[in-house]
Design a protein around this motif. Structure first.
Motif, short mmCIF file in Angstrom:
data_model
loop_
_atom_site.label_atom_id
_atom_site.label_comp_id
_atom_site.label_asym_id
_atom_site.label_seq_id
_atom_site.Cartn_x
_atom_site.Cartn_y
_atom_site.Cartn_z
N THR A 57 0.85 -1.20 0.00
CA THR A 57 0.00 0.00 0.00
C THR A 57 0.89 1.25 0.00
O THR A 57 0.61 2.21 -0.72
N VAL A 58 1.95 1.22 0.78
CA VAL A 58 2.88 2.35 0.78
C VAL A 58 3.50 2.52 -0.62
O VAL A 58 3.58 3.63 -1.15
N LEU A 59 3.89 1.39 -1.23
CA LEU A 59 4.52 1.47 -2.56
C LEU A 59 3.56 2.03 -3.61
O LEU A 59 4.00 2.62 -4.59
N SER A 60 2.26 1.83 -3.40
CA SER A 60 1.33 2.33 -4.42
C SER A 60 1.37 3.86 -4.46
O SER A 60 1.01 4.45 -5.49
N ARG A 61 1.83 4.54 -3.39
CA ARG A 61 2.01 6.00 -3.51
C ARG A 61 3.48 6.37 -3.65
O ARG A 61 3.80 7.53 -3.86
N ARG A 62 4.37 5.39 -3.51
CA ARG A 62 5.82 5.67 -3.63
C ARG A 62 6.48 4.67 -4.59
O ARG A 62 7.43 3.98 -4.24
N ARG A 63 5.95 4.58 -5.80
CA ARG A 63 6.53 3.62 -6.75
C ARG A 63 7.98 3.93 -7.07
O ARG A 63 8.73 3.08 -7.50
N ASP A 64 8.38 5.18 -6.81
CA ASP A 64 9.78 5.56 -7.04
C ASP A 64 10.75 4.71 -6.21
O ASP A 64 11.89 4.49 -6.59
N LEU A 65 10.27 4.20 -5.06
CA LEU A 65 11.15 3.40 -4.20
C LEU A 65 11.58 2.10 -4.86
O LEU A 65 12.51 1.43 -4.42
N LEU A 66 10.86 1.71 -5.92
CA LEU A 66 11.16 0.43 -6.58
C LEU A 66 12.35 0.53 -7.53
O LEU A 66 12.79 -0.48 -8.08
#
Ligand SMILES: NC(=O)C1=CN([C@@H]2O[C@H](COP(=O)(O)OP(=O)(O)OC[C@H]3O[C@@H](n4cnc5c(N)ncnc54)[C@H](O)[C@@H]3O)[C@@H](O)[C@H]2O)[C@@H](O)CC1
Ligand SMILES: [K+]
Length: 490
Positions: free
Chosen positions: A339-348
């Motif tokens: 869920t966090v990644l869905s607003r921070r896809r840059d972290l991938l």
């Protein structure tokens, strides 16, 4: 490993093979295989009541020729034509063997009383929801009390994707030709197939690389520890899970890891979660961490991270996930982490392997897509997720599918509907994290994790007397059955 090819690949291979063979050879090979399986399913072919549902394409042709072979062995074979045309040579052969065509209006009764129904309505040429009268015939076949055998693909199931848009035949057995089709392995299509029998028609040398593969036990065996192994060589997995609010996920993920073969499990979280994990899993080495960019520094060395179950989705969670993803270690992200990644896809954006383990709802958030569409078209969406997020993606659900950019999708063959219960996903993330820490690639760890998890669930649901049926299971039961699942793999 079992291999499946999409329709385009099957047609290309068939074209190349057909060019070298006399006309009609492949259809005769298919019909002979289909008739052989049908004969094996009947107590006696002589006198058996067989109904062939024939569409106007070559799938109908296969079914008609198979019907003719059964008629020559003394079966009473009747044909229902869906649509105005039929494969003429197949129909002529069936008639010559003593079979006869009946009116569509009489089909319902004939299907209901048949010993065996052959579904030759549509095969790899089927597109979209079944039209009439196909849809009505498919429903009648699904309710038949006799054995229903689908020719190549259950009609109404999309061969390449497993998509089912309307009525489809529920088969007891599906006899498929040349190679498996992805739609026979992936739900919803897979749930219509019954037992799948593959008939060799000589396609093998002409087929390209598979589009989908389904691993067997020998493909997913984690490495055994050698005499020289110590806990670091076997792998140390770090679990970052749970918070003040949610602690169950932390306990279950740690349990999955403890039984997943890691040399050591490190668990780190807020004091309350640490206390509960330490109480339940004294094997784990626990650390209380403070929120902030330095949270990982106190934990000690690990070879892979699992982050997300029960973590919450606020700023502290985001900071922790960001810190983990900026390491050069393999990371599995699950649950709140997704869920966090869905607003921070840059972290991938990173060089080390990343494994994401969403269910359809979590993937819908990650891709900004529709959950129902994902469930209906699992293959398409898992491929899209792997490509767009540049990660290994394990999509949980009725069929767990695993994708990595530019690789065939892997379809997990184990599991049971009883797995759809709270907490089993946390067990999977801990287990898979342990396999990652043990040195397996993200793709292999995901496959082995899903396989063992599904197998453990089956063993737990089947209990000591599986022949007596399955019982409901809890996530904790899955953890307890993991040692048996590992042994079954050997
Ligand atoms: N191509 C080959 O070399 C071989 C093909 N074989 C058989 O041929 C099949 C493929 O044959 P075809 O390409 O003729 O295609 P199919 O027979 O699978 O389907 C095409 C027919 O179904 C109808 N149809 C498609 N979608 C429909 C829908 N939604 N509702 C109702 N009707 C629909 C079409 O109008 C057409 O008449 C395979 O599945 C297999 O059974 C086998 O004989 C082995 C060799
Ligand atoms: K069919």
């Amino acid at each position: 490993m079992r291999y499946a090819h999409e329709v385009g690949n099957v047609r290309a291979a068939e074209g190349a093979l057909m060019a070298r063979l006399p006309e009609g050879t492949l259809m005769q090979r298919a019909a002979a295989g289909l008739a052989r399986v049908c004969a094996g399913l009947l107590d006696r072919v002589y006198g058996a009541d067989v109904v062939v549902l024939a569409g106007s394409g070559d799938n109908g042709g296969d079914a008609l020729y198979a019907g003719a072979r059964l008629a020559r062995r003394g079966a009473r074979v009747r044909v229902v034509a869906a649509g105005s045309r039929l494969h003429q040579a197949g129909l002529a052969d069936l008639r010559a063997a003593g079979g006869r065509l009946i009116e569509t209006a009489a089909a319902g009764e004939a299907v209901a009383e048949a010993d065996l129904v052959i579904d030759g309505l549509t095969g790899i040429g089927g597109a979209g929801a079944l039209r009439e009268p196909h849809a009505t015939l498919a429903r009648a076949a699904s309710e038949a009390s006799g054995t229903v055998v689908a020719c190549d693909v259950p009609s109404g199931v999309d061969a390449s994707s497993g998509r089912v848009e309307g009525a489809a035949v529920r088969a007891d057995v599906t006899v498929t030709f040349g190679t498996l089709k992805p739609g026979l392995l992936v739900d919803p299509g897979a749930s219509y197939c019954g037992v799948v029998e593959l008939v060799d028609i000589g396609l093998g040398p002409y087929l390209n690389d598979p589009d989908v593969v389904s691993p067997a036990a020998e493909d997913v065996r984690p490495p055994l520890p050698g005499a020289e192994s110590d806990k670091y060589r076997r792998g140390v997995v770090g679990i970052l899970a749970g918070g003040d609010e949610f602690t169950g996920a932390a306990v279950l993920a740690t349990g999955g890891a403890v039984h997943g073969g890691a040399g050591m499990v490190r668990f780190a979280s807020v004091p309350h979660a640490v206390e509960l994990v330490r109480h339940r899993w004294p094997e784990a080495v626990t650390t209380v961490i403070e929120p902030g960019a330095k949270a990982l520094d106190a934990i000690g060395r690990v070879q892979a991270w699992v982050v997300g179950p029960g973590l919450g989705t606020g700023d502290d969670a985001e900071e922790l996930i960001s810190a983990v993803l900026s390491t050069d270690l393999p990371v599995l992200v699950d649950a709140d982490g997704l869920t966090v990644l869905s607003r921070r896809r840059d972290l991938l954006t990173r060089d080390a392997p990343t494994l994401l383990t969403p269910h359809a709802g979590e993937l819908a958030r990650l891709l900004d897509a529709d959950r129902t569409a994902i469930e209906a078209r699992r293959l398409e969406y898992v491929r899209r997720a792997a490509a767009e997020l540049d990660a290994t993606v394990l999509l949980k659900g009725s069929t767990t599918v695993i994708a990595e950019p530019d690789r065939p999708v892997r379809v997990n063959p184990t599991g049971t509907p009883w797995l759809a219960t709270a907490g089993t996903g946390d067990v999977l993330s801990g287990l898979t994290g342990a396999l990652l820490a043990g040195g397996m690639s993200a793709l292999d760890a995901a496959c082995a994790g899903a396989y063992l998890h599904g197998l453990a669930a089956r063993l737990a649901a089947g209990g000591p007397h599986p022949e007596a049926g399955e019982s409901p299971i809890s996530a904790y039961d899955v953890i307890t059955a993991l040692p048996d699942a590992f042994r079954t793999l050997r």
